[in-house]
Write an enzyme that holds these catalytic residues in place. Structure first.
Site, short mmCIF file in Angstrom:
data_model
loop_
_atom_site.label_atom_id
_atom_site.label_comp_id
_atom_site.label_asym_id
_atom_site.label_seq_id
_atom_site.Cartn_x
_atom_site.Cartn_y
_atom_site.Cartn_z
CD GLU A 36 -2.94 -0.89 -0.09
OE1 GLU A 36 -3.11 0.25 -0.57
OE2 GLU A 36 -3.45 -1.91 -0.57
CE1 TYR A 119 -6.56 2.98 -0.14
CE2 TYR A 119 -4.20 3.20 0.21
CZ TYR A 119 -5.27 2.59 -0.43
OH TYR A 119 -5.03 1.61 -1.35
CG ASP A 137 -8.11 4.54 -3.49
OD1 ASP A 137 -9.34 4.53 -3.75
OD2 ASP A 137 -7.30 3.75 -4.02
#
Length: 356
Positions: A36, A119, A137
């Protein structure tokens, strides 16, 4: 619990169209977190080789925490946003030192770690631990704004809560990790920023933007960031198989990376200039034609480079000249060991430097 009409169409689409990616085949919070962070500003095709490099070099959070920062920055080279690499390193160290190598299992606790925002925390918590934490996102903003007809400006921080709540409601009755993966993949592959596949979209019948002709108008985003222009003039200085490098300091782009000796100017010279304070005889000088342009998110860089070669007998003199400026004199073959901005690598290629 009843699954929303949105999720009942989204998840079968994902099952059929999802890409086979290594971080989707694991519940490891370390691998999920690593992927991520790498993918925050990078497309999957670009990020995958970096993920593989990091996993090979640092197979677990203990290995990453123990690594020198320079090695982390070197492997990150080319991804940009180098503050993320430093936060990645600090976060690994905190997980090891304060959590005994175990990532916290909730989004709220994850957010207290360095470099982990809402996020990333939601992604780790939902993918690894099954928490009903919706990710928001760019892909999620776009899908939900179009599907639900949300008109709030996504450039405003207050809008985040609107989309988070919408995603939370649509997520009910599903596997949170599966739902989050599906909506992000849908935004990336189907509901794309330009030329979305509306005519073959499973959500078309209930999509507000499609039904009202607002696909290109949503999501609403205002206010472009002003782009700053800068002019960099580098000196590639070589003597007796050694070259000069300079480590960038804090408070500017590329913190902690290594570059060639730099002079930032108001405009770039048309003729070669020697470095400021230069007092050594030059054996050979090369000044490649043309300006190299390099774009960052908020900056536009224009750069040129002069190559200076000295006779071997001046090596000690060069060392004395470089010392007050904190330049490093390193062997040519060791240059690849130092993390460098892409712009510097471009000049090394242009000058046909053999060690890249």
């Amino acid at each position: 619990m009843i699954i929303s009409n949105f999720a009942s169409k989204l998840i079968p689409w994902y099952t059929l169209h999802k890409r086979d990616l290594p971080w989707r085949n694991t519940r490891s919070p370390y691998f999920i977190w690593l992927s991520e962070v790498i993918l925050q500003q990078t497309r999957v095709a670009q990020g995958l080789p970096y993920f593989e490099k990091f996993v090979a070099a640092f197979p677990d959070v203990f290995a990453l925490a123990a690594a020198p920062e320079d090695e982390v920055l070197r492997l990150w080279q080319g991804l940009g946003y180098y503050s993320r690499a430093r936060n990645l390193h600090r976060c690994a160290q905190e997980v090891v030192e304060k959590h005994h190598g175990e990532f916290p299992a909730t989004a709220a606790a994850l957010r207290r770690l360095p470099g982990i925002g809402p996020y990333t925390a939601a992604a780790i918590a939902s993918f690894a631990f099954g928490e009903a934490a919706p990710v928001v996102d760019g892909n999620v903003y776009r899908v939900l704004a179009r599907y639900l007809g949300i008109q709030e400006d996504i450039s405003r921080p207050s809008t985040y809560k609107v989309f988070e709540q919408a995603a939370r409601e649509l997520m009910q009755g599903t596997d949170p990790g599966l739902f989050n993966q599906a909506i992000m993949e849908f935004g990336s592959l189907q509901c794309s920023p330009k030329d979305p596949g509306c005519m073959h979209c499973p959500l078309q019948a209930a999509c507000y933007a499609f039904q009202h002709g607002q696909v290109t108008a949503l999501p609403v985003k205002s206010g472009k960031v002003k782009v700053r222009e800068r002019f960099f003039y580098y000196s590639f200085i070589r003597c007796a198989g050694q070259v000069l490098l300079s480590k960038r300091g804090a408070g500017d782009i590329w913190e902690g990376l290594y570059e060639l000796p730099l002079r930032e100017m108001e405009e770039l010279p048309e003729e070669p200039l020697l470095p400021e304070g230069w007092n050594l005889p030059v054996q050979r000088l090369e000044f490649p034609e043309g300006t190299v342009k390099h774009l960052l998110s908020h900056q536009r860089l224009f750069a040129r480079c002069v190559a200076i070669e000295l006779e071997e007998k001046y090596l000690n003199s060069l060392r004395e000249w470089a010392a007050p400026k904190s330049y490093l004199l390193v062997s040519e073959c060791d240059v690849p060991k130092f993390g460098k901005p892409v712009l510097v690598s471009k000049f090394l290629e242009l000058l046909k430097f053999p060690y890249l």
